[in-house]
Design a protein around this motif. Structure first.
Motif, PDB file in Angstrom:
ATOM      1  N   MET A   1     -78.487 -45.856  39.545  1.00  0.00           N
ATOM      2  CA  MET A   1     -78.356 -44.543  40.184  1.00  0.00           C
ATOM      3  C   MET A   1     -78.140 -43.502  39.097  1.00  0.00           C
ATOM      4  SD  MET A   1     -74.988 -43.323  42.288  1.00  0.00           S
ATOM      5  CE  MET A   1     -75.080 -44.516  43.585  1.00  0.00           C
ATOM      6  N   TRP A   2     -78.746 -42.325  39.296  1.00  0.00           N
ATOM      7  CA  TRP A   2     -78.367 -41.225  38.406  1.00  0.00           C
ATOM      8  C   TRP A   2     -77.316 -40.381  39.133  1.00  0.00           C
ATOM      9  CZ3 TRP A   2     -78.258 -35.940  39.044  1.00  0.00           C
ATOM     10  CH2 TRP A   2     -77.732 -35.265  37.933  1.00  0.00           C
ATOM     11  N   ASP A   3     -76.281 -40.028  38.388  1.00  0.00           N
ATOM     12  CA  ASP A   3     -75.163 -39.283  38.975  1.00  0.00           C
ATOM     13  C   ASP A   3     -74.821 -38.074  38.113  1.00  0.00           C
ATOM     14  OD1 ASP A   3     -72.886 -38.778  40.603  1.00  0.00           O
ATOM     15  OD2 ASP A   3     -71.614 -40.019  39.306  1.00  0.00           O
ATOM     16  N   GLY A   4     -74.593 -36.941  38.756  1.00  0.00           N
ATOM     17  CA  GLY A   4     -74.220 -35.722  38.023  1.00  0.00           C
ATOM     18  C   GLY A   4     -73.004 -35.057  38.642  1.00  0.00           C
ATOM     19  N   PHE A   5     -72.423 -34.155  37.870  1.00  0.00           N
ATOM     20  CA  PHE A   5     -71.242 -33.425  38.340  1.00  0.00           C
ATOM     21  C   PHE A   5     -71.610 -31.975  38.653  1.00  0.00           C
ATOM     22  CE2 PHE A   5     -69.227 -36.532  35.334  1.00  0.00           C
ATOM     23  CZ  PHE A   5     -68.424 -37.198  36.253  1.00  0.00           C
ATOM     24  N   TRP A   6     -71.398 -31.566  39.898  1.00  0.00           N
ATOM     25  CA  TRP A   6     -71.515 -30.138  40.209  1.00  0.00           C
ATOM     26  C   TRP A   6     -70.266 -29.450  39.697  1.00  0.00           C
ATOM     27  CZ3 TRP A   6     -76.014 -28.243  41.123  1.00  0.00           C
ATOM     28  CH2 TRP A   6     -76.970 -28.983  41.818  1.00  0.00           C
ATOM     29  N   PHE A   7     -70.455 -28.378  38.933  1.00  0.00           N
ATOM     30  CA  PHE A   7     -69.327 -27.553  38.498  1.00  0.00           C
ATOM     31  C   PHE A   7     -69.131 -26.526  39.600  1.00  0.00           C
ATOM     32  CE2 PHE A   7     -67.011 -26.919  34.411  1.00  0.00           C
ATOM     33  CZ  PHE A   7     -66.139 -25.931  34.845  1.00  0.00           C
ATOM     34  N   LEU A   8     -68.007 -26.635  40.307  1.00  0.00           N
ATOM     35  CA  LEU A   8     -67.769 -25.800  41.486  1.00  0.00           C
ATOM     36  C   LEU A   8     -66.684 -24.780  41.219  1.00  0.00           C
ATOM     37  CD1 LEU A   8     -67.454 -28.584  44.223  1.00  0.00           C
ATOM     38  CD2 LEU A   8     -69.511 -27.298  43.579  1.00  0.00           C
ATOM     39  N   ALA A   9     -66.864 -23.586  41.761  1.00  0.00           N
ATOM     40  CA  ALA A   9     -65.757 -22.633  41.838  1.00  0.00           C
ATOM     41  C   ALA A   9     -65.305 -22.608  43.284  1.00  0.00           C
ATOM     42  CB  ALA A   9     -66.209 -21.248  41.410  1.00  0.00           C
ATOM     43  N   SER A  10     -64.020 -22.448  43.467  1.00  0.00           N
ATOM     44  CA  SER A  10     -63.512 -22.255  44.821  1.00  0.00           C
ATOM     45  C   SER A  10     -64.137 -20.973  45.378  1.00  0.00           C
ATOM     46  CB  SER A  10     -61.987 -22.110  44.765  1.00  0.00           C
ATOM     47  OG  SER A  10     -61.512 -21.695  46.029  1.00  0.00           O
ATOM     48  N   GLY A  11     -64.596 -21.013  46.620  1.00  0.00           N
ATOM     49  CA  GLY A  11     -65.176 -19.807  47.230  1.00  0.00           C
ATOM     50  C   GLY A  11     -64.178 -18.657  47.205  1.00  0.00           C
ATOM     51  N   LYS A  12     -62.905 -18.979  47.369  1.00  0.00           N
ATOM     52  CA  LYS A  12     -61.869 -17.928  47.390  1.00  0.00           C
ATOM     53  C   LYS A  12     -61.746 -17.260  46.032  1.00  0.00           C
ATOM     54  CE  LYS A  12     -59.259 -19.751  51.182  1.00  0.00           C
ATOM     55  NZ  LYS A  12     -58.231 -20.660  51.615  1.00  0.00           N
ATOM     56  N   THR A  13     -61.735 -18.070  44.974  1.00  0.00           N
ATOM     57  CA  THR A  13     -61.632 -17.515  43.621  1.00  0.00           C
ATOM     58  C   THR A  13     -62.860 -16.671  43.310  1.00  0.00           C
ATOM     59  OG1 THR A  13     -60.471 -19.504  42.933  1.00  0.00           O
ATOM     60  CG2 THR A  13     -61.391 -18.147  41.175  1.00  0.00           C
ATOM     61  N   TRP A  14     -64.021 -17.232  43.616  1.00  0.00           N
ATOM     62  CA  TRP A  14     -65.272 -16.568  43.255  1.00  0.00           C
ATOM     63  C   TRP A  14     -65.364 -15.188  43.922  1.00  0.00           C
ATOM     64  CZ3 TRP A  14     -67.600 -17.523  39.091  1.00  0.00           C
ATOM     65  CH2 TRP A  14     -68.920 -17.142  38.867  1.00  0.00           C
ATOM     66  N   ALA A  15     -64.905 -15.106  45.168  1.00  0.00           N
ATOM     67  CA  ALA A  15     -65.005 -13.846  45.914  1.00  0.00           C
ATOM     68  C   ALA A  15     -64.114 -12.753  45.321  1.00  0.00           C
ATOM     69  CB  ALA A  15     -64.625 -14.093  47.373  1.00  0.00           C
ATOM     70  N   ARG A  16     -63.012 -13.139  44.664  1.00  0.00           N
ATOM     71  CA  ARG A  16     -62.144 -12.075  44.137  1.00  0.00           C
ATOM     72  C   ARG A  16     -62.450 -11.718  42.675  1.00  0.00           C
ATOM     73  NH1 ARG A  16     -57.430 -14.131  41.363  1.00  0.00           N
ATOM     74  NH2 ARG A  16     -57.399 -16.403  41.551  1.00  0.00           N
ATOM     75  N   LEU A  17     -63.458 -12.395  42.083  1.00  0.00           N
ATOM     76  CA  LEU A  17     -63.828 -12.055  40.704  1.00  0.00           C
ATOM     77  C   LEU A  17     -64.874 -10.932  40.704  1.00  0.00           C
ATOM     78  CD1 LEU A  17     -64.197 -15.617  39.135  1.00  0.00           C
ATOM     79  CD2 LEU A  17     -62.574 -13.862  38.369  1.00  0.00           C
ATOM     80  N   PRO A  18     -64.659  -9.902  39.885  1.00  0.00           N
ATOM     81  CA  PRO A  18     -65.684  -8.849  39.780  1.00  0.00           C
ATOM     82  C   PRO A  18     -67.009  -9.423  39.276  1.00  0.00           C
ATOM     83  CG  PRO A  18     -63.688  -8.276  38.537  1.00  0.00           C
ATOM     84  CD  PRO A  18     -63.500  -9.667  39.037  1.00  0.00           C
ATOM     85  N   LYS A  19     -68.102  -8.787  39.668  1.00  0.00           N
ATOM     86  CA  LYS A  19     -69.447  -9.282  39.340  1.00  0.00           C
ATOM     87  C   LYS A  19     -69.657  -9.488  37.831  1.00  0.00           C
ATOM     88  CE  LYS A  19     -72.074  -9.383  43.210  1.00  0.00           C
ATOM     89  NZ  LYS A  19     -70.955  -9.988  43.941  1.00  0.00           N
ATOM     90  N   ASP A  20     -69.132  -8.565  37.011  1.00  0.00           N
ATOM     91  CA  ASP A  20     -69.372  -8.697  35.570  1.00  0.00           C
ATOM     92  C   ASP A  20     -68.679  -9.942  35.021  1.00  0.00           C
ATOM     93  OD1 ASP A  20     -66.918  -7.362  36.093  1.00  0.00           O
ATOM     94  OD2 ASP A  20     -66.863  -6.540  34.049  1.00  0.00           O
ATOM     95  N   LEU A  21     -67.506 -10.256  35.555  1.00  0.00           N
ATOM     96  CA  LEU A  21     -66.810 -11.468  35.086  1.00  0.00           C
ATOM     97  C   LEU A  21     -67.504 -12.724  35.620  1.00  0.00           C
ATOM     98  CD1 LEU A  21     -63.030 -10.468  35.296  1.00  0.00           C
ATOM     99  CD2 LEU A  21     -64.584 -10.310  33.349  1.00  0.00           C
ATOM    100  N   GLN A  22     -67.967 -12.651  36.838  1.00  0.00           N
ATOM    101  CA  GLN A  22     -68.745 -13.787  37.386  1.00  0.00           C
ATOM    102  C   GLN A  22     -69.922 -14.106  36.457  1.00  0.00           C
ATOM    103  OE1 GLN A  22     -70.183 -12.795  41.280  1.00  0.00           O
ATOM    104  NE2 GLN A  22     -68.256 -13.264  42.317  1.00  0.00           N
ATOM    105  N   ALA A  23     -70.579 -13.065  35.999  1.00  0.00           N
ATOM    106  CA  ALA A  23     -71.782 -13.270  35.165  1.00  0.00           C
ATOM    107  C   ALA A  23     -71.418 -13.923  33.828  1.00  0.00           C
ATOM    108  CB  ALA A  23     -72.500 -11.941  34.940  1.00  0.00           C
TER     109      ALA A  23
END
Ligand code: X2X
Length: 342
Positions: free
Chosen positions: A244-266
């Motif tokens: 099997m090939w297995d990978g790791f999704w790098f996830l941000a919490s939806g809550k954290t992501w929503a409070r980060l300004p767009k420039d920092l998200q980028a």
């Protein structure tokens, strides 16, 4: 130098050292305290695994490019709990970032395990076009619905191999009754049941001790994990099944992501995705060198014929069952990259 001068000199020198030390400690603490966004990234792998090494580089680059506004602290080795615990923490926002196998994530997002179908991918020439292309995009769209933000580039865990303390696995029949630890995921359990093995769902945080105390005979993981988590200390055989090939999704919490300004998200996304590509390269290189190194630690290697395993899976109805579970759309996207799976 008379002894008096010498004492003075030493005294002075030690003050300088203590002074420099406290300045640097204070400096870091002040930096972290002043960060506008202090964020936590937690995962299940040892600090020396390339995933953590490259994530640390990304965190440093993000701190620098945001002038200290974003400070990501890393908690490796299940310090904040098992994968099951961390998955609920990233959903609640108690941790901000988390890397998780798509197969384990499928306990929440069923479609996220589709790339883990047994013997679907032969090599990385099939994996990366799929995961960076339509298959990855399809999975990410499903993950987003669970209020988690997956970064675009999936990180490599690797092709998985079976290790054992009791016997080598050379043919499908060797798996009959084999007590094997699998990560917590319906697809993993189903895959090994299809071979008539006896799979036990155990979080990675418990794997070393489960092998050591012989609660299970074996487990399966990519060589980079077998090496960095020292599983070779409690295993004798390593069968290069690449099942099997297995990978790791790098996830941000939806809550954290929503409070980060767009420039920092980028800025964050740019460095995390770049680190993923470096990490893939590290794993590829390790794949090529670790067999030799693990042999010197006493592991006995063997290869298998993948066609025999694929035929056994087909016969058991494994592919038909999962095709039906995922549905025709997902299956068609998978087969676009893997070829016909039966
Ligand atoms: O739990 C495992 O075996 C590991 C480390 O490979 C995963 O995270 C899926």
């Amino acid at each position: 130098m008379c002894s008096n001068d010498r004492r003075k000199f030493l005294n002075h020198a030690s003050k300088i050292t203590v002074g420099a030390l406290s300045a640097s400690l204070f400096g870091n603490a002040a930096f972290a305290q002043s960060a506008e966004f202090k964020l936590k990234y937690a995962n299940n792998l040892p600090a020396i695994h390339p995933m953590n090494v490259r994530a640390k580089e990304a965190a440093d680059a993000i701190r620098k490019e945001t002038n200290g506004r974003v400070d990501i602290q890393i908690f490796p080795s299940n310090q904040l709990g098992s994968d099951t615990d961390m998955l609920s923490q990233v959903r609640s926002g108690a941790i901000d970032f988390f890397t998780i196998s798509g197969l384990i994530l499928s306990t929440l997002v069923p479609m996220a395990s589709v790339n883990g179908i047994g013997f679907a991918f032969n090599d990385y020439q099939q994996v990366w076009p799929a995961m960076d292309g339509d298959l990855g995009a399809f999975i990410r769209a499903h993950i987003e619905k669970a209020n988690l933000h997956p970064f675009e580039k999936i990180w490599d865990n690797g092709f998985r191999q079976i290790t054992s303390s009791s016997r080598p696995i050379a043919a499908p029949a060797d798996l009959k009754g084999f007590k094997i630890r699998v990560p917590v995921s319906p697809l993993w359990t189903s895959l090994f049941k299809a071979f008539d093995a006896a799979p036990a769902s155990i979080n990675f945080s418990e794997v070393y001790s489960a092998l050591q105390t012989k609660i299970v005979e074996g487990e399966e993981n990519p060589l980079a994990v077998i090496q960095t988590a020292k599983l070779y200390e409690v295993q004798k055989y390593c069968s290069m099944t690449n099942h099997m090939w297995d990978g790791f999704w790098f996830l941000a919490s939806g809550k954290t992501w929503a409070r980060l300004p767009k420039d920092l998200q980028a800025v964050i996304a740019k460095h995390i995705n770049a680190a993923a590509l470096n990490e893939r390269d590290d794993i590829r290189r390790l794949n090529n060198s670790l067999e030799v190194e693990l042999k010197t630690k006493g592991l006995v290697f063997n290869t298998i014929n993948p066609e025999a395993f694929r035929a056994a899976l087909k016969k058991s109805g494994f592919y038909a069952e999962w095709k039906q579970k995922y549905g025709p759309e997902a299956w068609a996207i998978l087969e676009k990259y893997s070829g016909h799976l039966g």
